[in-house]
Scaffold this active site. Structure first.
Site, PDB file in Angstrom:
ATOM      1  N   ASP A 132      77.737  65.689 109.732  1.00  0.00           N
ATOM      2  CA  ASP A 132      76.543  65.672 110.324  1.00  0.00           C
ATOM      3  C   ASP A 132      77.032  64.703 111.412  1.00  0.00           C
ATOM      4  O   ASP A 132      76.301  63.474 111.312  1.00  0.00           O
ATOM      5  CB  ASP A 132      75.012  64.657 109.226  1.00  0.00           C
ATOM      6  N   HIS A 133      76.973  65.715 113.088  1.00  0.00           N
ATOM      7  CA  HIS A 133      77.717  64.944 113.795  1.00  0.00           C
ATOM      8  C   HIS A 133      76.488  63.896 114.707  1.00  0.00           C
ATOM      9  O   HIS A 133      77.207  63.111 115.533  1.00  0.00           O
ATOM     10  CB  HIS A 133      77.232  66.266 115.361  1.00  0.00           C
ATOM     11  N   HIS A 195      69.547  65.320 110.439  1.00  0.00           N
ATOM     12  CA  HIS A 195      69.781  63.948 111.398  1.00  0.00           C
ATOM     13  C   HIS A 195      68.944  63.160 111.598  1.00  0.00           C
ATOM     14  O   HIS A 195      68.936  61.714 111.266  1.00  0.00           O
ATOM     15  CB  HIS A 195      69.515  64.889 112.814  1.00  0.00           C
TER      16      HIS A 195
HETATM   17  C1  BG6 Z   1      71.700  70.828 115.966  1.00  0.00           C
HETATM   18  C2  BG6 Z   1      70.920  71.478 115.769  1.00  0.00           C
HETATM   19  O1  BG6 Z   1      71.998  70.217 114.697  1.00  0.00           O
HETATM   20  O2  BG6 Z   1      71.392  69.366 116.796  1.00  0.00           O
HETATM   21  C3  BG6 Z   1      70.048  71.704 117.439  1.00  0.00           C
HETATM   22  O3  BG6 Z   1      71.211  72.797 115.325  1.00  0.00           O
HETATM   23  C4  BG6 Z   1      70.140  70.560 118.158  1.00  0.00           C
HETATM   24  O4  BG6 Z   1      69.201  72.983 117.173  1.00  0.00           O
HETATM   25  C5  BG6 Z   1      71.861  69.937 117.673  1.00  0.00           C
HETATM   26  O5  BG6 Z   1      69.733  70.839 119.392  1.00  0.00           O
HETATM   27  C6  BG6 Z   1      71.235  68.440 118.428  1.00  0.00           C
HETATM   28  O6  BG6 Z   1      72.214  67.397 119.278  1.00  0.00           O
HETATM   29  P1  BG6 Z   1      72.575  66.657 119.954  1.00  0.00           P
HETATM   30  O7  BG6 Z   1      73.502  66.033 119.567  1.00  0.00           O
HETATM   31  O8  BG6 Z   1      72.334  67.929 121.241  1.00  0.00           O
HETATM   32  O9  BG6 Z   1      71.316  66.004 120.223  1.00  0.00           O
END
Ligand code: BG6
Length: 441
Positions: A132-133, A195
């Site tokens: 989960d980034h 997230h």
């Molecule tokens: C991804 C979603 O996991 O996270 C996307 O699938 C979203 O829809 C993205 O835009 C958001 O990531 P960050 O790091 O740009 O907030």
């Protein structure tokens, strides 16, 4: 592609995306020879056989860790795991073997459970890294530092001093070319199950006894366990949703789709620390600006000594704003006397900003996560029970929203903080959203 073509294309993209740091040709030339390219079809066992042979040749009998990173469409997770299992490629006889699984990990509790079961027929849990980034973001990891490397926040980090918590992940961009995927996922599956719940967990968890994968993840899972289960009718009261105007024209979106591109939900964490403190989670596409923030809303002082001016019935309470992105930093909002006659007060702040404090760029979230995986540290990856429990919390919302076809979904113009009903919903609970686009300095 041949190895040479693949290396050339990586060199070019690395040069372009080196993140403001000078690209070192010397370092690249050292690194390049260990990059290889092996084409294959995930659904073809013979291609896995060739991959296995190639890896054997390259490793030349040395004990090196292998990371199988399934950066693929989710429908390939199962066949890939099966093939790796059939060829005994998960066996750790010749060095650690790890597998990274991307999101979405299942589409609900049942599918996530089945996927976990299948993965566990081939890999032990300690070999599995569900990514989960958000957990790789510096400012998210810093929540752990803020809470557990300092003593000043702990005494107030509870129901005695905190009125509510708001977690917002607002995105300015619309769905764009991802309509096909997004229309079946919607904001709950795309953002909340992973997230937003991760942000909730790090905000609400107890201090782990030590900083290792099991201790951290045990504490996170306890938060999910403490979230009050909701019946379908309670879910209706505890959420609002919306769809931005123009969504139905996006390529890949079904005509008349009811998919929510915005959602806000209220969760209660039933434990000693948080009982009675609602956690509001909100996310959407095509909103006013890109901002991810956690707002800790403190209670009002027990006694109002100083009169408010005419425009306010009640003074704004103290807030701690953790700005995850962009303009990463933390602000503490508190009242100060305006110099001059009388006790006129104004909300002022103390601010910590990454860009002022530290030079250089912040690493992209995937950088530390993939490095952790290579070194075998799973603290910032989701465990099997964690993903399943997270689905268990989100599923009732998904079910309630998808079965509710009347009245039709509220809409909002692009570039707004969601549908008007979201503000009304908060107001009826005696609170308001903290809607502020971060100032980039
Ligand atoms: C991804 C979603 O996991 O996270 C996307 O699938 C979203 O829809 C993205 O835009 C958001 O990531 P960050 O790091 O740009 O907030």
């Amino acid at each position: 592609m041949s190895d040479a073509q693949w290396r050339a294309s990586l060199r070019e993209s690395t040069e372009q995306n080196a993140g403001g740091e000078p690209f070192s040709h010397e370092a690249w030339n050292d690194f390049e020879p260990i990059i290889h390219y092996q084409p294959g079809d995930i659904e073809n066992t013979e291609d896995f056989e060739s991959l296995r042979r190639r890896l054997h040749e390259l490793e030349a009998g040395e004990h090196v860790p292998r990371v199988y990173y399934l950066a693929t469409a989710p429908r390939f997770y199962t066949p890939a795991v099966t093939a790796l299992g059939n060829l005994n490629m998960a066996s750790e006889e010749n060095g650690p073997r790890r597998i990274v699984i991307e999101k979405p990990f299942g589409t609900d509790f049942d599918t996530a459970h089945l996927l976990n079961k299948h993965i566990h027929t081939v890999f032990n849990e300690s070999q599995v890294y569900r990514i989960d980034h958000y957990l790789g973001k510096e400012s998210v990891q810093n929540i752990l530092a803020l809470r557990f490397a300092n003593t000043i926040f702990e005494p107030v980090w509870n129901r005695r001093y905190i009125d509510h918590v708001q977690i917002t992940v607002a995105e300015e961009l619309p769905v764009g070319r991802r309509g096909n995927y997004y229309d079946s996922a919607g904001v709950l599956r795309d953002m909340f199950q992973n997230h937003l719940l991760q942000l909730l967990m790090v905000t609400a968890m107890e201090a782990p006894v030590r900083f290792n994968a099991d201790a951290v993840r045990n504490e996170k899972v306890k938060v999910l366990d403490a979230i009050r289960p909701l019946t379908t009718s309670q879910v209706t009261d505890a959420s609002v949703r919306g769809q931005y105007l123009g969504y139905l024209e996006e390529p890949g979106v079904r005509p008349g789709s009811n998919t929510a591109t915005f959602g806000a939900i209220r969760l209660e964490v039933d434990n000693w620390r948080w009982q009675g403190v609602p956690f509001y989670l909100r996310s959407g596409k095509a909103m006013s600006c890109r901002t991810t923030q956690i707002v800790i809303g403190f209670r009002q002082p027990p006694l109002e000594l100083f009169a408010c001016d005419n425009s306010q019935s009640q003074r704004e309470a103290n807030r701690l704003v953790i700005q995850i992105q962009p303009a990463e930093g933390i602000q503490l909002h508190f009242h100060t006397k305006v110099p001059g006659d009388g006790m006129r007060l104004r909300l002022t702040d103390l601010e910590f900003s990454y860009s002022r404090e530290f030079s250089g760029r912040l690493p992209e979230a995937y950088e530390p996560l993939l490095l952790d995986c290579m070194t075998g540290d799973a603290s910032l990856f989701a465990r099997s029970d964690e993903v399943e429990k997270a689905w268990g919390i989100i599923d009732p919302f998904v079910q309630s929203w998808s079965s509710d076809t009347t009245p039709s979904i509220p809409t909002y113009p692009q570039g707004n903080w969601g549908p008007a009903v979201s503000d009304t919903w908060m107001r009826t609970q005696g609170r308001s959203w903290f809607d502020l686009c971060p100032v980039l300095k």
